[in-house]
Design an enzyme around this catalytic site. Sequence first.
Site, short mmCIF file in Angstrom:
data_model
loop_
_atom_site.label_atom_id
_atom_site.label_comp_id
_atom_site.label_asym_id
_atom_site.label_seq_id
_atom_site.Cartn_x
_atom_site.Cartn_y
_atom_site.Cartn_z
CD GLU A 29 -2.63 -1.14 2.63
OE1 GLU A 29 -3.43 -0.21 2.83
OE2 GLU A 29 -2.42 -2.05 3.45
NE ARG A 55 4.40 -8.92 9.70
CZ ARG A 55 3.69 -7.79 9.68
NH1 ARG A 55 2.40 -7.81 9.93
NH2 ARG A 55 4.26 -6.65 9.41
CE LYS A 94 2.95 0.31 5.32
NZ LYS A 94 2.02 0.19 4.17
#
Length: 959
Positions: A343, A584, A594
């Site tokens: 994104e 992950r 973020k």
Amino acid sequence: MNVPVDPCGRPDVFDLDLTTTSWKRLRKWLALKCDSEDDGKDVDISFLLQHFGSLPRTMLTLYKAISGGIDWDNAVLVLSSVGGWMEYIFSAYVFFTVFCCLNIVTGIFVDNAKALKVADEEAMHHEAMKERQKWITEVAELFSKISVEKDAKLTKDDFVYHVTNSDRINTCFYHLGINTETTNTDELWELFDIDDSGCIDQDEFAIGIKQFHGVARSIDLFKLRKEVREILKQLNKIMAEGRRALVTGWSQGPHSEHLLVGSDAMSAAYLAQLGIPFGGTPVVLRPPEESLQEAKAAAAPTSPSGKEGPPDGRNFLEKWIEADLAPQGRCHKQKVLTRFPPEPNGYLHIGHAKSIMINFGLAHKYGGECNLRFDDTNPDTEETEYVEAIQEDVAWVCQALEMEKVKKGGKPWKNEPVYASDYFQQMYDFAIDLIKHGKAYVDSQTPEEVQKNRGGGANNLPGVDSAYRNRSVEENLKLFREMQEGKHAEGSMLLRAKIDMKHPNMNMRDPPMYRIRFSHHHRSGDQWKVYPIYDFAHGNEDAIEGVTHSICTLEFENHRALYDWFLDNCTIVPSRPYQKEFARLEVQGAVTSKRKLLRLVKEGHVTGWDDPRLLTIRGIRRRGVRPQGIKRMADGVGVSDRNSTTPFEFVEECWREDLEPISKRRLAVLDPLEVEIIDYEKEELIEGITDLPEQSASSQPSCARTLSFSKKIFIEQSDYQENPPEGYFRLGAIGSEVKLRHSYVIKLVEVVKDSSGRVVKLKCSHDSSTRDVMPADRKPKVIHWVNAKDCLDAEVRLINPLFLPMPDPVPEGKDFLSYINPEAMVRCKAKVEKALSNCVLEDRFQFERLGYFAPDYDCFTEPKKLSFNRVVPLKESADKKKIEGKGTASRKEEQQKQMAEKERLMKIPPQEFFKSERGDEFSAYDAEGVPTHDKEGNPLPKSSIKKLAKGRPCNRAPW
């Protein structure tokens, strides 16, 4: 009710004692066939249904997984046509509890339980038990040795490091039926019981291995074992009363209506939602005709020599792709297409690096391509700045993949980057299609009502249907078009999928598809007033692009059912992608949120997104890490479907291993102390100093440099100690000696201090016979230095972890910023040799005795400033956070401190030890003072109580 009768006429068929039943007898029991025409006495099966009604959903999910994905060649059990749900579930109950918990066959879980393999037959073969014990002994001894070398303090981080890096330890675990690539290291760590001498209790370890094989993902097999035993007791009771029961052969007909009697939770509708059939042809569960030994041989990988060997090194994603590309595979003769879909609302970080390596790496390995796709479905947070930065970061990371088109100056992704916004019209059409088929509706509830009516919570309460759920197709089409035309306010309406508000998977409870946003989009401008939710866009984007292998991280695993629903229910999607998930990268101590990263930058806690203290890709790039170091890290962590945390020490070791063979050796002094050589008056050049130790100045003159030497030099402050501790072998007492790297042995003659008593200079003599050799009669310590006459000033930044150890959860009144490490960047006013003035950005250096360093961007921007960032310390000093030399305690002093602490603990009465030393961790204790409940009042497991009791210092032998 008519009950099938055992066609073999054996009255004792269910008279099973699971602890003594032979394999042959169990085979006969599992292979029973029913005769639905024969009548028998009625059987009350409500007690069975009560057990089935409380089954965890994991068993139902397992049913779906196994029924469609068995490796038929290697399967221990074969399922014929899948029919009656109760028969199968009971058979699965028996299979997992008898075979796993009682160790008749163990180690059957490979690839999410979709393939069944035999790893052990210890209940039948004594030789197999002996072989198993051999591997248990070896792995226990290996870790015991490691523990003893660390003064009996084997830590979990040490354990994880060796499991990750030691081929021999991996081989041992492999022979014990454990794949370390796909197993959570937390579970493996719990298998060990370490005594105070650092040795592993092999008996406890053996028991732990058995218990480990009884755990299949989230299924509580020990609970199931207890339940099955209770069921079999009931069956035995029925048989004793002269009645018969057969639970592995119900057929469609008069019996099927009775299968749901008494079951509140497992109704036909509920089963239908999960895709589980009921009724129909009976399920027959039987072992294959070949022996278990042959099954094991077929399942076990072999080495080229024909002997049994470790796994072939392929991860589960590679096996998936290869199976799809094989003849008759899903993608045979197709080109592999993966995608990396960030994104554009922030900068990429170290966790993204692993995903880049996997998606681009797998496409490259199998001759395919990978799309770089920007999921720009949220105009409020996305910016062109992030799009450009992500492209740069991806291209940089992919340099390590050695792709031909990258070598020729191209980009690693297929054609040009693609965007979710490229498909806004198509996805809008998909939504219209779902509305027309009654699969989507416009909901006018408030956001608060939507959230409240979803249900969920600790008991996963069912949701409540929206009052707008049954709007007509015409009304939904009209309202959705009005939403796009901007006729309704933000937050006033949602387009939702019409699935099931009582679905056990929260993602399937009429999830939102579109929301109203009047924000300006960085690519489409103000064209759109409705934007797709990510869950709706995700699978549709893959379908539009023709992605063959959609690879995501594990947090999307529970969303896969929703992606599949959208694809299966929309009639105009152009292709059908398939998805798998991997774990992950989670690095110990790393902050990759973020939101948190943005706060660090915006509030000025770091200098920017490329601050070398950050684990953003830009930060680690500026720090000096190479793409090859990132690939080494990703390869070392591996591809797994189980979450785990990677120690930062392991990450550093990967970077260090990448830098060691290519880093040019240079001399730099970070904390300078002047040395005057009183009996040396000339100046000279020391020639033939090579960049790397294995190079030869005569055969590789371009890799050689010259050092100058004069009367005045600089050494590290830490290489002199006025009051040196025992074991200190550098300059200290008058007369002490050191060897200067590539130069002479010098001897301390005088110490010069300023008016405040601070040492400002050392005066030394030199041994003129030792410039190129060590003295024959002594072995002084070798130290580094620089020539004061022509050395250069430089700023050297020692990069340390940005955060101190952070508790989880963070205490009330604090946040993550409270744990910023004040020494995360230590700036040194250094003196460096003049050869460093010609460095280029791609250079990597080993400052001898100090670590691996890279030129900072400041070296190449105006005004230029010679500066270097430490990428990673040398291995032997990896735990040092600042410059050495402020006066470190000797090993003897440290041992004395440890001994005093042990003696203090030994004096504490056993009943008071935990209360005085760890009182904030527990809330209740037994008569011996051993904790029985945690601080929240929850009972501790018996195994934990046992370990606590055994671990008290007062229970150990005196030192």
